[in-house]
Scaffold this motif. Sequence first.
Motif, PDB file in Angstrom:
ATOM      1  N   SER A 120      46.437  42.433  45.647  1.00 50.81           N
ATOM      2  CA  SER A 120      46.380  43.219  46.909  1.00 50.81           C
ATOM      3  C   SER A 120      44.713  43.436  46.996  1.00 50.81           C
ATOM      4  O   SER A 120      44.158  43.730  46.114  1.00 50.81           O
ATOM      5  CB  SER A 120      47.016  44.411  46.967  1.00 50.81           C
ATOM      6  N   GLY A 121      44.275  43.312  48.291  1.00 50.15           N
ATOM      7  CA  GLY A 121      43.137  43.566  48.615  1.00 50.15           C
ATOM      8  C   GLY A 121      42.401  42.037  48.930  1.00 50.15           C
ATOM      9  O   GLY A 121      42.677  41.202  48.437  1.00 50.15           O
ATOM     10  N   ALA A 122      41.407  42.194  49.499  1.00 55.26           N
ATOM     11  CA  ALA A 122      40.465  41.196  49.861  1.00 55.26           C
ATOM     12  C   ALA A 122      39.853  40.658  48.557  1.00 55.26           C
ATOM     13  O   ALA A 122      39.214  41.357  47.628  1.00 55.26           O
ATOM     14  CB  ALA A 122      39.655  41.363  51.105  1.00 55.26           C
ATOM     15  N   LEU A 123      39.811  39.274  48.392  1.00 58.60           N
ATOM     16  CA  LEU A 123      39.299  38.676  47.203  1.00 58.60           C
ATOM     17  C   LEU A 123      38.133  37.530  47.534  1.00 58.60           C
ATOM     18  O   LEU A 123      38.356  37.104  48.686  1.00 58.60           O
ATOM     19  CB  LEU A 123      40.272  37.752  46.423  1.00 58.60           C
ATOM     20  N   ASP A 124      37.340  37.751  46.746  1.00 52.92           N
ATOM     21  CA  ASP A 124      35.844  36.701  47.126  1.00 52.92           C
ATOM     22  C   ASP A 124      36.411  35.518  46.645  1.00 52.92           C
ATOM     23  O   ASP A 124      37.356  35.233  45.712  1.00 52.92           O
ATOM     24  CB  ASP A 124      34.784  37.214  46.565  1.00 52.92           C
ATOM     25  N   GLU A 125      35.781  34.348  47.083  1.00 59.16           N
ATOM     26  CA  GLU A 125      36.224  33.004  46.685  1.00 59.16           C
ATOM     27  C   GLU A 125      36.086  32.612  45.172  1.00 59.16           C
ATOM     28  O   GLU A 125      37.293  31.873  44.757  1.00 59.16           O
ATOM     29  CB  GLU A 125      35.181  31.970  47.246  1.00 59.16           C
TER      30      GLU A 125
END
Length: 140
Positions: free
Chosen positions: A124-129
């Motif tokens: 969960s949560g925004a992940l970077d590339e």
Amino acid sequence: MRVVCPHCKSVNNIPQKESYKKAVCGKCKKSLLDTKPVELTDTNFDEVIVNSDIPVIVDFWAPWCGPCKMMGPNFEKSATNFPLKTLFAKVNTENEQNLGARFGIRSIPTIIIFKNGKEVHRASGALDENTLNNLVSQLI
């Protein structure tokens, strides 16, 4: 191996290779190497997950979600790194509330990775590339 066409969602049997120069859907004749994430709905979700011999990375998101908007481009860029190794898909939880409830999505964005029709990882949560690429690489 069985691969779901990102265009028409039909199931294709293709030989498993390390890399592919060309792979075309037997039904719609479009490229199976297209890595743009596919939109999943309540009507096609199970069919895509069950009929994919490659892992399916699903982004549960909503259009009003700031972190989802930030992660969206990273998700699309990451998809280009794994043609016919994984299928990247998105579920709009605003439109597909049944799927959000079914998988117990409490916060968005949430990434769920399915392998052989079963959930094998959740984040969960925004992940970077880079983080997303590393996560997918570990699970394929």
